[in-house]
Design a protein around this motif. Sequence first.
Motif, PDB file in Angstrom:
ATOM      1  N   ASP A 371       0.864  -1.183   0.000  1.00 46.60           N
ATOM      2  CA  ASP A 371       0.000   0.000   0.000  1.00 46.60           C
ATOM      3  C   ASP A 371       0.897   1.228   0.000  1.00 46.60           C
ATOM      4  O   ASP A 371       2.125   1.133   0.034  1.00 46.60           O
ATOM      5  CB  ASP A 371      -0.966   0.007   1.182  1.00 46.60           C
ATOM      6  CG  ASP A 371      -0.250  -0.164   2.519  1.00 46.60           C
ATOM      7  OD1 ASP A 371       0.674   0.624   2.786  1.00 46.60           O
ATOM      8  OD2 ASP A 371      -0.617  -1.086   3.263  1.00 46.60           O
ATOM      9  N   THR A 372       0.277   2.408  -0.012  1.00 47.21           N
ATOM     10  CA  THR A 372       1.052   3.656  -0.162  1.00 47.21           C
ATOM     11  C   THR A 372       1.900   3.982   1.058  1.00 47.21           C
ATOM     12  O   THR A 372       2.844   4.766   0.956  1.00 47.21           O
ATOM     13  CB  THR A 372       0.092   4.831  -0.436  1.00 47.21           C
ATOM     14  OG1 THR A 372      -0.833   4.936   0.650  1.00 47.21           O
ATOM     15  CG2 THR A 372      -0.669   4.638  -1.735  1.00 47.21           C
ATOM     16  N   THR A 373       1.577   3.392   2.194  1.00 43.01           N
ATOM     17  CA  THR A 373       2.350   3.690   3.405  1.00 43.01           C
ATOM     18  C   THR A 373       3.471   2.685   3.653  1.00 43.01           C
ATOM     19  O   THR A 373       4.264   2.866   4.581  1.00 43.01           O
ATOM     20  CB  THR A 373       1.427   3.722   4.635  1.00 43.01           C
ATOM     21  OG1 THR A 373       0.771   2.461   4.761  1.00 43.01           O
ATOM     22  CG2 THR A 373       0.402   4.839   4.498  1.00 43.01           C
ATOM     23  N   HIS A 374       3.533   1.631   2.842  1.00 45.00           N
ATOM     24  CA  HIS A 374       4.581   0.620   3.005  1.00 45.00           C
ATOM     25  C   HIS A 374       5.248   0.362   1.649  1.00 45.00           C
ATOM     26  O   HIS A 374       5.048  -0.680   1.035  1.00 45.00           O
ATOM     27  CB  HIS A 374       4.000  -0.685   3.579  1.00 45.00           C
ATOM     28  CG  HIS A 374       3.362  -0.518   4.899  1.00 45.00           C
ATOM     29  ND1 HIS A 374       2.045  -0.166   5.068  1.00 45.00           N
ATOM     30  CD2 HIS A 374       3.880  -0.652   6.166  1.00 45.00           C
ATOM     31  CE1 HIS A 374       1.761  -0.093   6.347  1.00 45.00           C
ATOM     32  NE2 HIS A 374       2.867  -0.384   7.048  1.00 45.00           N
ATOM     33  N   VAL A 375       6.003   1.351   1.188  1.00 43.62           N
ATOM     34  CA  VAL A 375       6.706   1.221  -0.103  1.00 43.62           C
ATOM     35  C   VAL A 375       8.078   0.616   0.202  1.00 43.62           C
ATOM     36  O   VAL A 375       9.064   1.320   0.410  1.00 43.62           O
ATOM     37  CB  VAL A 375       6.830   2.593  -0.794  1.00 43.62           C
ATOM     38  CG1 VAL A 375       7.449   2.434  -2.184  1.00 43.62           C
ATOM     39  CG2 VAL A 375       5.470   3.269  -0.899  1.00 43.62           C
ATOM     40  N   ASN A 376       8.122  -0.722   0.264  1.00 44.37           N
ATOM     41  CA  ASN A 376       9.328  -1.387   0.760  1.00 44.37           C
ATOM     42  C   ASN A 376      10.116  -2.132  -0.303  1.00 44.37           C
ATOM     43  O   ASN A 376      11.077  -2.837   0.014  1.00 44.37           O
ATOM     44  CB  ASN A 376       8.961  -2.345   1.903  1.00 44.37           C
ATOM     45  CG  ASN A 376       7.778  -3.249   1.528  1.00 44.37           C
ATOM     46  OD1 ASN A 376       7.455  -3.399   0.354  1.00 44.37           O
ATOM     47  ND2 ASN A 376       7.144  -3.829   2.539  1.00 44.37           N
ATOM     48  N   HIS A 377       9.726  -2.030  -1.565  1.00 40.46           N
ATOM     49  CA  HIS A 377      10.487  -2.660  -2.651  1.00 40.46           C
ATOM     50  C   HIS A 377      10.957  -1.566  -3.618  1.00 40.46           C
ATOM     51  O   HIS A 377      10.135  -0.840  -4.195  1.00 40.46           O
ATOM     52  CB  HIS A 377       9.642  -3.686  -3.410  1.00 40.46           C
ATOM     53  CG  HIS A 377       9.222  -4.853  -2.584  1.00 40.46           C
ATOM     54  ND1 HIS A 377      10.080  -5.903  -2.273  1.00 40.46           N
ATOM     55  CD2 HIS A 377       8.041  -5.151  -1.979  1.00 40.46           C
ATOM     56  CE1 HIS A 377       9.448  -6.795  -1.548  1.00 40.46           C
ATOM     57  NE2 HIS A 377       8.205  -6.363  -1.335  1.00 40.46           N
ATOM     58  N   GLY A 430       4.882   2.943  -8.214  1.00 42.35           N
ATOM     59  CA  GLY A 430       5.009   4.247  -8.871  1.00 42.35           C
ATOM     60  C   GLY A 430       6.434   4.442  -9.352  1.00 42.35           C
ATOM     61  O   GLY A 430       7.348   3.703  -8.962  1.00 42.35           O
ATOM     62  N   VAL A 431       6.613   5.423 -10.229  1.00 41.11           N
ATOM     63  CA  VAL A 431       7.957   5.791 -10.692  1.00 41.11           C
ATOM     64  C   VAL A 431       8.480   6.849  -9.733  1.00 41.11           C
ATOM     65  O   VAL A 431       7.951   7.965  -9.662  1.00 41.11           O
ATOM     66  CB  VAL A 431       7.919   6.339 -12.138  1.00 41.11           C
ATOM     67  CG1 VAL A 431       9.329   6.719 -12.593  1.00 41.11           C
ATOM     68  CG2 VAL A 431       7.305   5.314 -13.085  1.00 41.11           C
ATOM     69  N   ALA A 432       9.514   6.499  -8.994  1.00 36.80           N
ATOM     70  CA  ALA A 432      10.057   7.413  -7.991  1.00 36.80           C
ATOM     71  C   ALA A 432      10.908   8.505  -8.640  1.00 36.80           C
ATOM     72  O   ALA A 432      10.862   9.672  -8.238  1.00 36.80           O
ATOM     73  CB  ALA A 432      10.880   6.643  -6.966  1.00 36.80           C
ATOM     74  N   SER A 433      11.682   8.131  -9.649  1.00 38.64           N
ATOM     75  CA  SER A 433      12.516   9.106 -10.361  1.00 38.64           C
ATOM     76  C   SER A 433      12.968   8.502 -11.677  1.00 38.64           C
ATOM     77  O   SER A 433      12.915   7.277 -11.867  1.00 38.64           O
ATOM     78  CB  SER A 433      13.734   9.514  -9.517  1.00 38.64           C
ATOM     79  OG  SER A 433      14.585   8.390  -9.307  1.00 38.64           O
ATOM     80  N   ASP A 434      13.394   9.372 -12.579  1.00 41.16           N
ATOM     81  CA  ASP A 434      13.872   8.911 -13.882  1.00 41.16           C
ATOM     82  C   ASP A 434      14.798   9.964 -14.463  1.00 41.16           C
ATOM     83  O   ASP A 434      14.363  10.951 -15.055  1.00 41.16           O
ATOM     84  CB  ASP A 434      12.693   8.657 -14.838  1.00 41.16           C
ATOM     85  CG  ASP A 434      13.157   8.191 -16.221  1.00 41.16           C
ATOM     86  OD1 ASP A 434      14.333   7.828 -16.366  1.00 41.16           O
ATOM     87  OD2 ASP A 434      12.319   8.211 -17.146  1.00 41.16           O
ATOM     88  N   MET A 474       6.782  10.574  -4.855  1.00 38.46           N
ATOM     89  CA  MET A 474       7.366   9.856  -3.731  1.00 38.46           C
ATOM     90  C   MET A 474       8.651  10.541  -3.297  1.00 38.46           C
ATOM     91  O   MET A 474       9.339  11.161  -4.118  1.00 38.46           O
ATOM     92  CB  MET A 474       7.635   8.402  -4.129  1.00 38.46           C
ATOM     93  CG  MET A 474       6.352   7.615  -4.345  1.00 38.46           C
ATOM     94  SD  MET A 474       6.626   5.870  -4.734  1.00 38.46           S
ATOM     95  CE  MET A 474       7.064   5.998  -6.449  1.00 38.46           C
ATOM     96  N   THR A 475       8.934  10.435  -2.013  1.00 35.88           N
ATOM     97  CA  THR A 475      10.148  11.038  -1.458  1.00 35.88           C
ATOM     98  C   THR A 475      11.211   9.960  -1.297  1.00 35.88           C
ATOM     99  O   THR A 475      10.974   8.941  -0.633  1.00 35.88           O
ATOM    100  CB  THR A 475       9.864  11.693  -0.091  1.00 35.88           C
ATOM    101  OG1 THR A 475       8.850  12.678  -0.258  1.00 35.88           O
ATOM    102  CG2 THR A 475      11.126  12.324   0.478  1.00 35.88           C
ATOM    103  N   GLY A 489      15.365   4.295   1.472  1.00 40.70           N
ATOM    104  CA  GLY A 489      13.925   4.126   1.611  1.00 40.70           C
ATOM    105  C   GLY A 489      13.158   5.136   0.774  1.00 40.70           C
ATOM    106  O   GLY A 489      13.712   6.129   0.291  1.00 40.70           O
ATOM    107  N   ILE A 490      11.862   4.875   0.592  1.00 38.49           N
ATOM    108  CA  ILE A 490      10.974   5.771  -0.145  1.00 38.49           C
ATOM    109  C   ILE A 490       9.679   5.905   0.639  1.00 38.49           C
ATOM    110  O   ILE A 490       9.115   4.900   1.112  1.00 38.49           O
ATOM    111  CB  ILE A 490      10.697   5.249  -1.565  1.00 38.49           C
ATOM    112  CG1 ILE A 490      11.943   5.436  -2.433  1.00 38.49           C
ATOM    113  CG2 ILE A 490       9.506   5.969  -2.190  1.00 38.49           C
ATOM    114  CD1 ILE A 490      11.789   4.981  -3.868  1.00 38.49           C
TER     115      ILE A 490
END
Length: 601
Positions: A371-377, A430-434, A474-475, A489-490
């Motif tokens: 979920d959005t609060t556990h972005v662990n991968h 989601g795409v965190a950065s590119d 995402m941060t 982490g993100i």
Amino acid sequence: MSVNNLLNISESGIYAAQNTLQTISHNIANANTPGFSRQAVTLLNAPMGLGVQVKDISRQVDQLLDRRQELGTAETGSLDVKDRFLTQIEQIFNESNGNGLGSRMDALYAAADNLVDSPTNPVNREQYVTSANAVAEHMQKMDHALTGLLTPVDKEVDVLLADVNNRLKALRDVNATIVGSNSTDPSSDLKDQRRQMVLELGKLVNIQTLDIAGGGLQVMMSGGQGLLVDTVHAAVFSRSAGKNAPDPTDPTKETNFAGITLDGRTLTRVQGGKLGGLLEVRDTLINGKNGFATQLDTLANELRFRLNAVSSTGVSQTMYTTLNGVFGLGSGLDTPINTLVTDAHLPTYGGAPVDLSRTQNGEIVLAAGPDTTHVNHIVRIPVTRDMSINDVVSAINSATDQDGTVGVVSASITTDNKLRLQAPVGRVFGVASDSSNMMAALGIGALFGGTGSRDMVVNPAWQEDASRLGVGRMTTLFGDQADPTRITGITFDDGNNQAALAVSQLRETKFTIGGENAPATLTGAYAALVGRLGAVVNQNTESMTAQQAAQDFLATVRQSTSGVSMEEELTDLLRFQRAFQASSKMVSVADQLLQYVVGMV
């Protein structure tokens, strides 16, 4: 002097006066005839004191002045045509009513500002998508209006060429008649007629003339591109057999219009006259390398890429389970990206996403979790321009996260040849950065699709469901003392507005657009485009005014040389009337003398 000589001298005077009075009468009758050149009788004294003789009847013209007037007609014809179509182009870019592209771009930025203030408000998301759609639709409308002028212009070229061919035949026939004429009087009138025909022809094509023996005239295209008319030859303009002739403003590209041939030989460039004006409108002002349709297309490409680069790293409040790209991937899926042809205007274009030309060596960071609060991968995917599209797909599928997990996000190519990113069941991503711009180029999360202004469109997924629009980001948390570049982490806050803020900041961000030397904002670039159009319109208007003034001046000067002055003609009428009366009186006197002599015998 014998009485017979006296009769002969009187007869010559009567004949000379008659011819002069006939010419004066002809001048007076044609005083208001366009193009008529005043005619004058040249008288010579006969040898041995035997009276007067008519040498010739000639047109009173200044050849140099006529040549200058002929050359000016081509410029006048070209400027008139350009003025007609520039007025229509100006209406397409009209911003005076506050409903043009510039206003719509401002509205898009304003909608982004509202999203910054309230990123979770669904009304703001709908308004942003609606504003983006208004920009895309207006871009299409402008492009269709501009390119819609091309076919009518080209059809007008066909009509003009047929008209020119008919005029060339008629001019040849008149030319041949003048050269074969044994009488100087009708020849003078034919020369006036021929001159008017040349002036009318000069409005259509850029010409230059040369006098030839026997009173003939040779007409050529200026610049030495070919003979048009002499006493036996009339050239024929036609269209090339095939379409897709090389664009004269950019040899690497092609037009959709057939070229022009003169007696079977292709003309590489036509300048001046209505023909040159039409071709300049079609191939330079609208379609050329710096044409207004091309410049609009350049702006659309920049706007699409810059907004897509922002939105490709944006995420919705719930992140995503699936993201489909908006661009077709073309046929070169195994071709290195740096060798793919991505210019949609090139004849060799293979359908690859046009923004692949904007990619660079970099890294894509994808993040997923339950979920959005556990972005662990988190997976980091290095990409280079030496890779193919299939290589990028494989790199995403083979990427491992910090725990060595494969398949954090899967990539595939859909049946309609677009990229799809998908999270495993039970996860969102989601795409965190590119830093490579690869996601934007392949259309992942993109706001706009299309290959230019002609087919610019808002991502159908956002139009269908604005809640999926990526407003936040995402941060990414970086590093430790051992490795500052390591992602530790993100995190993601569903109230994040950073993607919307990045769009809002584009309002003041400057880019080098279309090879311009000075960077400009997107709205500034459009304002500069409208300004350039205004400058072209004003320059053409000023040139028309100046050219018309020059032609009017030449016409006035010619009138002083070749025009009919009623005062002069009436003065000559009285003078030669008296001469006719005097010569007639001499005949009467000679007759009386002859009768007196006969009576003496």
